[in-house]
Design a protein around this motif. Structure first.
Motif, PDB file in Angstrom:
ATOM      1  N   ALA A 161      14.237  -3.036  10.448  1.00  0.00           N
ATOM      2  CA  ALA A 161      13.271  -2.210  11.184  1.00  0.00           C
ATOM      3  C   ALA A 161      13.691  -0.741  11.183  1.00  0.00           C
ATOM      4  N   THR A 162      14.982  -0.472  11.246  1.00  0.00           N
ATOM      5  CA  THR A 162      15.451   0.912  11.243  1.00  0.00           C
ATOM      6  C   THR A 162      15.202   1.565   9.894  1.00  0.00           C
ATOM      7  N   LEU A 163      15.460   0.842   8.811  1.00  0.00           N
ATOM      8  CA  LEU A 163      15.216   1.403   7.479  1.00  0.00           C
ATOM      9  C   LEU A 163      13.732   1.595   7.210  1.00  0.00           C
ATOM     10  N   ASP A 164      12.888   0.785   7.840  1.00  0.00           N
ATOM     11  CA  ASP A 164      11.437   0.958   7.665  1.00  0.00           C
ATOM     12  C   ASP A 164      10.961   2.309   8.189  1.00  0.00           C
ATOM     13  N   THR A 165      11.670   2.872   9.180  1.00  0.00           N
ATOM     14  CA  THR A 165      11.262   4.172   9.715  1.00  0.00           C
ATOM     15  C   THR A 165      11.430   5.300   8.705  1.00  0.00           C
ATOM     16  N   LEU A 166      12.234   5.084   7.658  1.00  0.00           N
ATOM     17  CA  LEU A 166      12.437   6.127   6.656  1.00  0.00           C
ATOM     18  C   LEU A 166      11.191   6.367   5.815  1.00  0.00           C
ATOM     19  N   ALA A 167      10.245   5.443   5.855  1.00  0.00           N
ATOM     20  CA  ALA A 167       9.011   5.630   5.096  1.00  0.00           C
ATOM     21  C   ALA A 167       8.225   6.845   5.598  1.00  0.00           C
ATOM     22  N   GLY A 187      26.402 -10.839   4.765  1.00  0.00           N
ATOM     23  CA  GLY A 187      25.387 -11.122   3.761  1.00  0.00           C
ATOM     24  C   GLY A 187      23.984 -10.687   4.148  1.00  0.00           C
ATOM     25  N   PRO A 188      23.487 -11.014   5.372  1.00  0.00           N
ATOM     26  CA  PRO A 188      22.125 -10.601   5.734  1.00  0.00           C
ATOM     27  C   PRO A 188      21.915  -9.089   5.659  1.00  0.00           C
ATOM     28  N   ALA A 189      22.901  -8.315   6.084  1.00  0.00           N
ATOM     29  CA  ALA A 189      22.751  -6.861   6.029  1.00  0.00           C
ATOM     30  C   ALA A 189      22.685  -6.369   4.585  1.00  0.00           C
ATOM     31  N   ILE A 193      19.664  -4.274   2.646  1.00  0.00           N
ATOM     32  CA  ILE A 193      19.917  -3.025   1.923  1.00  0.00           C
ATOM     33  C   ILE A 193      19.424  -3.125   0.495  1.00  0.00           C
ATOM     34  N   ASP A 194      19.687  -4.240  -0.156  1.00  0.00           N
ATOM     35  CA  ASP A 194      19.221  -4.434  -1.530  1.00  0.00           C
ATOM     36  C   ASP A 194      17.697  -4.459  -1.595  1.00  0.00           C
ATOM     37  N   ALA A 195      17.051  -5.064  -0.581  1.00  0.00           N
ATOM     38  CA  ALA A 195      15.589  -5.125  -0.572  1.00  0.00           C
ATOM     39  C   ALA A 195      14.970  -3.732  -0.466  1.00  0.00           C
TER      40      ALA A 195
END
Length: 279
Positions: A161-167, A187-189, A193-195
């Motif tokens: 959710a935090t990375l989605d804000t970069l859009a 692993g989940p993190a 990041i890869d996604a």
């Protein structure tokens, strides 16, 4: 003395009021009581944000606590604070330039004594109610996106959710790199990041790494800037919309202050502020 230096507060207030839509009065008699000026309400909400005091303590004969809450909810419905946050980021990027190549990200837990939608038992405060603020910043520390959540949520669970804000910021460089602490060394993190197509520099769990190592120390400074505001350090709002409203206001103030401070080295203008409070 204002709660915030006038060189920061004045442009914030001017742009905010300019975004307010024209108010249409449909009451046949106008109104039974004159409406409190938006400038008065705005300045008092900034005092609530800076000092962390209750609305009753800030309200006085010029503006009641009920008016503060009602006008706050009205502005939340209009979404102006978030709109202004993006305007401030765009202005900073145009004049100084956002460092989107290095993106530090981390969570910060603060108190939430009144509970609410974003509150949960804090693992660092004897299970008292707290809020975790997952935040990503640019390489200098300008906040780019913030996600509030209960304090007991793991850091990596808020990463997506935090990375989605970069859009909202715009396209990132091809070599953009996240700087994370050991809480994201799993692993989940890494899958998240890869996604998002990002590179990462994560502090290993089993090694003691100084905070100065890499670029993740920058987010600690950003968290400190945010925690200088009483409403963020000890949040008494129960609704998520109110929490987001004040978080956006804090990001705007930090962005404007950093813009003024860094513009000293790049620009000259006659009304340059010389107050030591902004340096």
């Amino acid at each position: 003395m204002p709660a915030v230096p006038s060189c920061i507060l004045d442009p914030f207030r001017t742009q905010f009021l300019a975004l307010l839509p024209e108010r249409v009065v449909t009451h046949p008699l106008g109104c039974h009581r004159q409406r409190i000026d938006d400038t008065v309400v705005f300045d008092k909400l900034i005092e609530v944000l800076v000092f962390g005091a209750s609305y009753e303590r800030i309200g006085d004969e010029t503006c009641s606590a009920t008016t503060l809450r009602c006008r706050r909810d009205e502005w939340i419905g209009l979404g102006i604070m978030e709109q202004l946050r993006l305007i401030a980021l765009a202005a900073y990027d145009r004049m100084i330039g956002l460092d989107l190549q290095d993106l530090p990200l981390d969570g910060c837990i603060t108190k939430a004594p009144s509970g609410g939608e974003c509150a949960g038992p804090s693992p660092v405060d004897r299970a008292k109610d707290g809020i975790k603020r997952s935040q990503v910043a640019d390489g200098y520390g300008i906040p780019l996106g913030t996600v509030p959540a209960p304090a007991n949520r793991p850091d990596h669970a808020l990463l997506d959710a935090t990375l989605d804000t970069l859009a909202q910021v715009g396209p990132l460089p091809d070599d953009a790199r996240l700087h994370l602490d050991a809480g994201y060394d799993n692993g989940p993190a890494r899958d998240v990041i890869d996604a998002h197509g990002l590179q990462s520099e994560i502090a290993p769990k089993d090694e003691k790494t100084p905070i100065q190592h890499g670029g993740r120390w920058v987010i600690e400074r950003t968290n400190s800037w945010c925690n200088n505001f009483g409403k963020i350090r000890r949040n008494t709002e129960r609704r998520r919309a109110c929490v987001d409203f004040y978080l956006a206001a804090v990001c705007i103030l930090i962005t404007i202050r950093s813009l003024i401070v860094r513009a000293w080295k790049h620009y000259r203008w006659d009304t340059r502020p010389r107050s030591p409070r902004i340096r």
